[in-house]
Motif scaffolding. Sequence first.
Motif, PDB file in Angstrom:
ATOM      1  N   GLU A   1      11.160   5.388   4.159  1.00 57.19           N
ATOM      2  CA  GLU A   1      12.266   4.942   5.023  1.00 57.19           C
ATOM      3  C   GLU A   1      11.835   4.632   6.453  1.00 57.19           C
ATOM      4  OE1 GLU A   1      15.567   7.617   4.828  1.00 57.19           O
ATOM      5  OE2 GLU A   1      16.145   6.916   2.848  1.00 57.19           O
ATOM      6  N   GLN A   2      10.609   5.044   6.839  1.00 57.40           N
ATOM      7  CA  GLN A   2      10.139   4.807   8.199  1.00 57.40           C
ATOM      8  C   GLN A   2       9.025   3.761   8.302  1.00 57.40           C
ATOM      9  OE1 GLN A   2      10.341   8.246   7.147  1.00 57.40           O
ATOM     10  NE2 GLN A   2      12.399   8.279   7.974  1.00 57.40           N
ATOM     11  N   ILE A   3       8.348   3.462   7.196  1.00 57.27           N
ATOM     12  CA  ILE A   3       7.186   2.575   7.279  1.00 57.27           C
ATOM     13  C   ILE A   3       6.958   1.823   5.961  1.00 57.27           C
ATOM     14  CG2 ILE A   3       5.517   4.330   6.573  1.00 57.27           C
ATOM     15  CD1 ILE A   3       3.634   3.201   8.724  1.00 57.27           C
ATOM     16  N   VAL A   4       6.537   0.570   6.094  1.00 56.56           N
ATOM     17  CA  VAL A   4       6.115  -0.235   4.943  1.00 56.56           C
ATOM     18  C   VAL A   4       4.766  -0.830   5.325  1.00 56.56           C
ATOM     19  CG1 VAL A   4       6.608  -2.216   3.463  1.00 56.56           C
ATOM     20  CG2 VAL A   4       8.497  -0.808   4.315  1.00 56.56           C
ATOM     21  N   VAL A   5       3.743  -0.564   4.520  1.00 49.63           N
ATOM     22  CA  VAL A   5       2.401  -1.094   4.769  1.00 49.63           C
ATOM     23  C   VAL A   5       2.041  -2.003   3.608  1.00 49.63           C
ATOM     24  CG1 VAL A   5      -0.025  -0.547   5.166  1.00 49.63           C
ATOM     25  CG2 VAL A   5       1.749   1.008   6.013  1.00 49.63           C
TER      26      VAL A   5
ATOM     27  N   ASP B   1       0.819  -1.212   0.000  1.00 57.55           N
ATOM     28  CA  ASP B   1       0.000   0.000   0.000  1.00 57.55           C
ATOM     29  C   ASP B   1       0.849   1.256   0.000  1.00 57.55           C
ATOM     30  OD1 ASP B   1      -2.367  -1.417  -0.106  1.00 57.55           O
ATOM     31  OD2 ASP B   1      -2.669  -1.395   2.055  1.00 57.55           O
ATOM     32  N   CYS B   2       1.906   1.300   0.817  1.00 59.70           N
ATOM     33  CA  CYS B   2       2.804   2.452   0.826  1.00 59.70           C
ATOM     34  C   CYS B   2       4.113   2.063   1.494  1.00 59.70           C
ATOM     35  CB  CYS B   2       2.174   3.656   1.524  1.00 59.70           C
ATOM     36  SG  CYS B   2       1.996   3.487   3.293  1.00 59.70           S
ATOM     37  N   PHE B   3       5.152   2.839   1.195  1.00 60.04           N
ATOM     38  CA  PHE B   3       6.440   2.602   1.840  1.00 60.04           C
ATOM     39  C   PHE B   3       7.300   3.855   1.756  1.00 60.04           C
ATOM     40  CE2 PHE B   3       7.287   1.540  -2.540  1.00 60.04           C
ATOM     41  CZ  PHE B   3       8.569   2.017  -2.765  1.00 60.04           C
TER      42      PHE B   3
END
Length: 93
Positions: free
Chosen positions: A35-39, A31-33
């Motif tokens: 440097e701080q989060i990968v969903v 869904d999104c990514f």
Amino acid sequence: MQNANRPPVGEHTLTLTDRSTATVTGVEDVDCFNEQIVVLRTPLGALTISGEGLNISQLSLGDGRLIVEGEIAAIEYAQRKKQPGGFLGRLFS
């Protein structure tokens, strides 16, 4: 014909190595990514990997496989939605 490396449909695995590499199978979509989060979406719902310096080093939606590298601080599944109305709603419907 099923790919030998791909898990069966609906199967999902998550392997975390040294808090620096997360290998996920059963990935349906990202869904999104940044440097701080990968969903990403899995058969078990949305999965969020958070940390610092995250990088998707490998992604194959055809095989449902994803590898994230970086400093992994947390891995969290979104809570599944409950059926509306609860027990009493189902009882009186």
